[in-house]
Design an enzyme around this catalytic site. Structure first.
Site, PDB file in Angstrom:
ATOM      1  N   TYR A  76       1.904 -38.767 -16.678  1.00  0.00           N
ATOM      2  CA  TYR A  76       3.083 -39.204 -17.425  1.00  0.00           C
ATOM      3  C   TYR A  76       3.596 -40.567 -16.941  1.00  0.00           C
ATOM      4  CZ  TYR A  76       4.271 -34.993 -20.133  1.00  0.00           C
ATOM      5  OH  TYR A  76       4.288 -33.969 -21.046  1.00  0.00           O
ATOM      6  N   LYS A 106      -7.575 -28.988 -12.272  1.00  0.00           N
ATOM      7  CA  LYS A 106      -8.954 -29.055 -12.748  1.00  0.00           C
ATOM      8  C   LYS A 106      -9.783 -29.685 -11.634  1.00  0.00           C
ATOM      9  CE  LYS A 106     -10.677 -28.747 -16.476  1.00  0.00           C
ATOM     10  NZ  LYS A 106     -11.671 -27.696 -16.907  1.00  0.00           N
ATOM     11  N   ASP A 121      -7.531 -24.527 -17.377  1.00  0.00           N
ATOM     12  CA  ASP A 121      -7.980 -23.973 -18.665  1.00  0.00           C
ATOM     13  C   ASP A 121      -8.135 -22.449 -18.572  1.00  0.00           C
ATOM     14  OD1 ASP A 121     -10.120 -24.360 -16.932  1.00  0.00           O
ATOM     15  OD2 ASP A 121     -11.560 -24.889 -18.490  1.00  0.00           O
ATOM     16  N   ASP A 170       3.309 -28.870 -18.640  1.00  0.00           N
ATOM     17  CA  ASP A 170       3.862 -29.052 -19.982  1.00  0.00           C
ATOM     18  C   ASP A 170       3.184 -28.086 -20.950  1.00  0.00           C
ATOM     19  OD1 ASP A 170       5.290 -30.311 -22.116  1.00  0.00           O
ATOM     20  OD2 ASP A 170       3.480 -31.445 -22.605  1.00  0.00           O
ATOM     21  N   ASP A 213       4.629 -24.253 -22.681  1.00  0.00           N
ATOM     22  CA  ASP A 213       4.754 -23.955 -24.119  1.00  0.00           C
ATOM     23  C   ASP A 213       4.034 -22.649 -24.438  1.00  0.00           C
ATOM     24  OD1 ASP A 213       6.152 -26.293 -24.720  1.00  0.00           O
ATOM     25  OD2 ASP A 213       4.987 -26.660 -26.547  1.00  0.00           O
TER      26      ASP A 213
HETATM   27  C1  IPM Z   1       8.881 -31.011 -22.443  1.00  0.00           C
HETATM   28  C2  IPM Z   1       8.618 -31.948 -23.581  1.00  0.00           C
HETATM   29  C3  IPM Z   1       8.598 -33.384 -23.068  1.00  0.00           C
HETATM   30  C4  IPM Z   1       7.439 -33.502 -22.113  1.00  0.00           C
HETATM   31  C5  IPM Z   1       8.553 -34.474 -24.158  1.00  0.00           C
HETATM   32  C6  IPM Z   1       9.679 -34.347 -25.153  1.00  0.00           C
HETATM   33  C7  IPM Z   1       8.544 -35.856 -23.563  1.00  0.00           C
HETATM   34  O1  IPM Z   1       7.454 -31.605 -24.240  1.00  0.00           O
HETATM   35  O2  IPM Z   1       9.907 -31.178 -21.754  1.00  0.00           O
HETATM   36  O3  IPM Z   1       8.081 -30.108 -22.233  1.00  0.00           O
HETATM   37  O4  IPM Z   1       6.296 -33.736 -22.511  1.00  0.00           O
HETATM   38  O5  IPM Z   1       7.676 -33.372 -20.909  1.00  0.00           O
HETATM   39 MG    MG Z   2       6.560 -29.778 -23.553  1.00  0.00          MG
END
Ligand code: IPM
Ligand code: MG
Length: 371
Positions: free
Chosen positions: A144, A195, A228, A252, A256
């Site tokens: 990042y 990884k 993975d 990240d 999710d």
């Molecule tokens: C998160 C989001 C952010 C990230 C984006 C909005 C920059 O997806 O906080 O998980 O990738 O960190």
């Molecule tokens: Mg995210």
């Protein structure tokens, strides 16, 4: 009781951000009124909303205000309206700037499956019921932020996109320490993901996590897993995990995925914590894991629970108000027990309610619990 002033900065941002932050504000105002608390609330623009008003995703003024706050609670940044802006001017840069400059290296993302919502998950009930995972994501390093980065022209009309992934011993060990410390208060198990089969930075990650464990956390159970494989295991048997430790990018993605195990992204809060400053204060930012969800913006249907639970994390980790945090968590469970659901978690025989009705119902439960 002596009132202690606590400065809270609300940054609604874009998309559904303002709608979910409005519910948090209602709760804070309710707490100010009914308990001997003294929150000093302020609200500022961030992300696309700030670009529209001030031409930048975050102004210096708002940035400095966030440095001086006891807790910052953010809605979401970004949306299609600003998609074509140059990279460094995009709404998301505000969030990344706050994370980087407030040195918020530790991102905690708890994925808990509420028993009332077992049926909202796309996975079978027996796979997700009782799920309680904590994802510890490194937040200020890796791909990042690595340099060099950019898009470079090449010959023959070709272009090259460049990002750099690096981690140092101290960056790895300070986030691993957070994971081990949390595990000690939970089920004593850390799964560290990388990884290392394809990346040198992954090899280093694995080695440094192991070195720290052998030195300082002998009693914590540590296992290493390729990222993975972890993604696959999260779907196959998520209850094998207690604390998952991951870098910025893998964290990240895995968070999710873990969020969906619980039924909806609309339920997952997060806390981003920094190092202690010289006054012993840990800088912090609290935000739902979901994004700005432009497709449902302005419809009063977004689920405010992830943001309300982020407030609860702020009370617990930054504001020294453990009891109040417990009250909020309990009120959320009670509205779910009462069968209220926003659209994202609706199921047969439950009552669909709007964002604001969900917020009101949570306040209603809070009031009942107080008496
Ligand atoms: C998160 C989001 C952010 C990230 C984006 C909005 C920059 O997806 O906080 O998980 O990738 O960190
Ligand atoms: Mg995210």
């Amino acid at each position: 009781m002596v009132k202690k002033t606590r400065k809270i900065l609300l940054l609604p941002g874009d998309g559904i951000g303002p709608e979910v932050i409005a519910e948090v504000k209602k709760i804070l105002e309710w707490m100010n009124k009914t308990k001997s608390l003294d929150f000093v609330l302020s609200q500022e623009l961030i992300g696309g909303a700030s670009i529209d008003a001030n031409k930048v995703p975050i102004t210096d003024e708002v940035f400095y205000k966030s440095l001086e706050s006891d807790a910052v609670i953010l809605g979401a940044c970004g949306g299609p309206k600003w998609d074509n802006l140059e990279f460094s001017k995009k709404p998301e840069r505000a969030l990344l700037k706050l994370r980087k400059e407030l040195k918020l290296f530790a991102n905690l993302r708890p994925a808990i499956c509420f028993k009332q919502l077992v049926d909202s998950s796309t996975l079978k009930p027996e796979i997700v019921s009782g799920l309680d995972i904590m994802i510890v994501r490194e937040l200020t390093g890796g791909i990042y932020f690595g340099e060099p980065r950019g898009i470079e022209p090449m010959e023959n009309n070709q272009r090259k996109g460049i990002n750099t992934h690096t981690y140092t011993t101290s960056e790895i060990q300070r986030i691993a320490r957070v994971a081990f410390d949390l595990a000690k208060k939970r089920r004593n198990k850390v799964t560290s993901c990388e990884k290392s089969n394809v990346m040198e930075a992954g090899v280093l990650w694995r080695e440094e996590v192991q070195i720290l464990k052998d030195k300082e956390f002998k009693k914590v159970d540590l296992n290493h897993m390729l990222a993975d494989n972890c993604a696959m295991q999260l779907l196959r048997n998520p209850k094998q995990f207690d604390v998952i430790l991951a870098d910025n990018l893998f964290g990240d993605m895995l968070s999710d995925e873990a969020a969906m195990l619980t039924g909806s992204l609309g339920l997952l809060p997060s806390a981003s914590l920094g190092i202690k400053d010289k006054n012993g204060r840990v800088r912090s930012l609290y935000e739902p894991v979901h994004g700005s969800a432009p497709d449902i913006e302005g419809k009063n249907i977004a689920n405010p629970i992830a943001t309300i639970l982020s407030l609860s994390m702020a009370l617990r980790y930054s504001l020294d108000l453990e009891q109040e945090a417990d009250l909020i968590d309990k009120a959320v469970e009670q509205v779910l027990d009462n069968g209220l659901r926003t659209k994202d978690i609706i199921s047969p025989n439950k009552k669909e309610v709007s964002t604001s009705v969900m917020g009101d119902a949570i306040i209603n439960e809070l009031s009942k619990n107080l008496h």
